[in-house]
Design a protein around this motif. Structure first.
Motif, short mmCIF file in Angstrom:
data_model
loop_
_atom_site.label_atom_id
_atom_site.label_comp_id
_atom_site.label_asym_id
_atom_site.label_seq_id
_atom_site.Cartn_x
_atom_site.Cartn_y
_atom_site.Cartn_z
N ASP A 119 -21.96 89.12 -10.55
CA ASP A 119 -23.18 88.51 -10.02
C ASP A 119 -24.40 88.77 -10.90
O ASP A 119 -25.20 87.86 -11.14
CB ASP A 119 -23.47 89.01 -8.60
CG ASP A 119 -22.36 88.67 -7.62
OD1 ASP A 119 -21.71 87.63 -7.79
OD2 ASP A 119 -22.14 89.46 -6.68
N TRP A 121 -24.93 99.70 -6.29
CA TRP A 121 -24.56 98.33 -5.97
C TRP A 121 -23.66 98.34 -4.75
O TRP A 121 -22.88 99.27 -4.55
CB TRP A 121 -23.81 97.68 -7.13
CG TRP A 121 -24.58 97.58 -8.40
CD1 TRP A 121 -24.54 98.45 -9.46
CD2 TRP A 121 -25.51 96.57 -8.77
NE1 TRP A 121 -25.39 98.04 -10.46
CE2 TRP A 121 -25.99 96.87 -10.06
CE3 TRP A 121 -25.97 95.42 -8.14
CZ2 TRP A 121 -26.91 96.07 -10.72
CZ3 TRP A 121 -26.89 94.63 -8.81
CH2 TRP A 121 -27.36 94.94 -10.08
N GLU A 122 -23.74 97.28 -3.98
CA GLU A 122 -22.86 97.15 -2.81
C GLU A 122 -21.40 97.07 -3.25
O GLU A 122 -20.54 97.72 -2.66
CB GLU A 122 -23.26 95.90 -2.01
CG GLU A 122 -22.58 95.80 -0.67
CD GLU A 122 -23.14 94.66 0.14
OE1 GLU A 122 -22.33 93.86 0.64
OE2 GLU A 122 -24.38 94.56 0.27
N LYS A 130 -28.38 90.36 -6.35
CA LYS A 130 -27.45 90.39 -5.22
C LYS A 130 -26.70 91.73 -5.22
O LYS A 130 -26.18 92.16 -6.24
CB LYS A 130 -26.45 89.25 -5.33
CG LYS A 130 -25.42 89.23 -4.23
CD LYS A 130 -24.43 88.11 -4.42
CE LYS A 130 -23.34 88.17 -3.35
NZ LYS A 130 -22.34 87.12 -3.57
N GLY A 131 -26.67 92.38 -4.07
CA GLY A 131 -25.93 93.63 -3.92
C GLY A 131 -26.65 94.87 -4.39
O GLY A 131 -26.13 95.98 -4.27
N ASN A 135 -20.87 92.88 -7.75
CA ASN A 135 -22.30 92.60 -7.73
C ASN A 135 -22.93 92.93 -9.08
O ASN A 135 -23.85 92.23 -9.52
CB ASN A 135 -23.03 93.39 -6.64
CG ASN A 135 -22.76 92.88 -5.25
OD1 ASN A 135 -22.75 93.67 -4.30
ND2 ASN A 135 -22.55 91.60 -5.08
N HIS A 136 -22.43 93.97 -9.75
CA HIS A 136 -22.94 94.29 -11.08
C HIS A 136 -22.24 93.50 -12.16
O HIS A 136 -22.88 92.82 -12.97
CB HIS A 136 -22.81 95.79 -11.37
CG HIS A 136 -23.27 96.13 -12.75
ND1 HIS A 136 -22.48 96.79 -13.64
CD2 HIS A 136 -24.43 95.85 -13.41
CE1 HIS A 136 -23.13 96.92 -14.79
NE2 HIS A 136 -24.31 96.36 -14.67
#
Length: 100
Positions: A66, A57-58, A34-35, A62-63
Motif C-alpha cells: 500500500d 503498521w497494521e 493506509k494502515g 500496508n507498508h
C-alpha cells in the motif's frame, strides 16, 4: 501490528536539516498512509549520523504494498532520500513480548 525498523545513515554534518526533513516527511506523508499506526525516531549518540526509524503498521502489506507502491513513497523519498549516505536497511518485526 507490524514494526518496520529502518537503520538510516545520513551524510555527515546534515543532522539538523535531516531532523527537520524526517519529521516533515512523517507528519505530511507517512502518517496519512493506509494502515499507519505510529512512529518513533531514535537519533544516535555515539554515531550522530545514524537514526533508527520505527514505524508501526497494521499489516505488513500496508507498508510493502500500500505504501511502497504508492506515489506517497516517491514523495517520502524526495524529502529524506537526499540525506542518505547509504540506502537504509529496512526489516519488519512481530511483537514477542513487552513491558507494562
Amino acid at each position: 501490528m507490524i514494526l518496520e525498523v529502518a537503520d538510516i545513515r545520513i551524510q555527515p554534518g546534515q543532522q539538523e536539516a535531516f531532523d527537520q526533513a524526517i519529521q516533515r516527511g512523517l507528519q505530511d506523508v507517512i502518517s496519512k498512509a493506509k494502515g499507519f499506526r505510529g512512529f518513533k525516531v531514535q537519533k544516535g549518540i555515539e554515531s550522530a549520523d545514524r537514526y533508527l526509524l520505527m514505524i508501526y503498521w497494521e499489516t505488513l502489506e500496508n507498508h510493502t504494498v500500500d505504501f511502497r507502491e504508492s506515489p506517497a513513497f516517491i514523495q517520502w523519498r524526495a524529502i529524506v532520500g537526499p540525506f542518505f549516505a547509504t540506502p537504509p536497511v529496512v526489516e519488519h518485526f512481530n511483537l514477542l513480548a513487552e513491558s507494562a
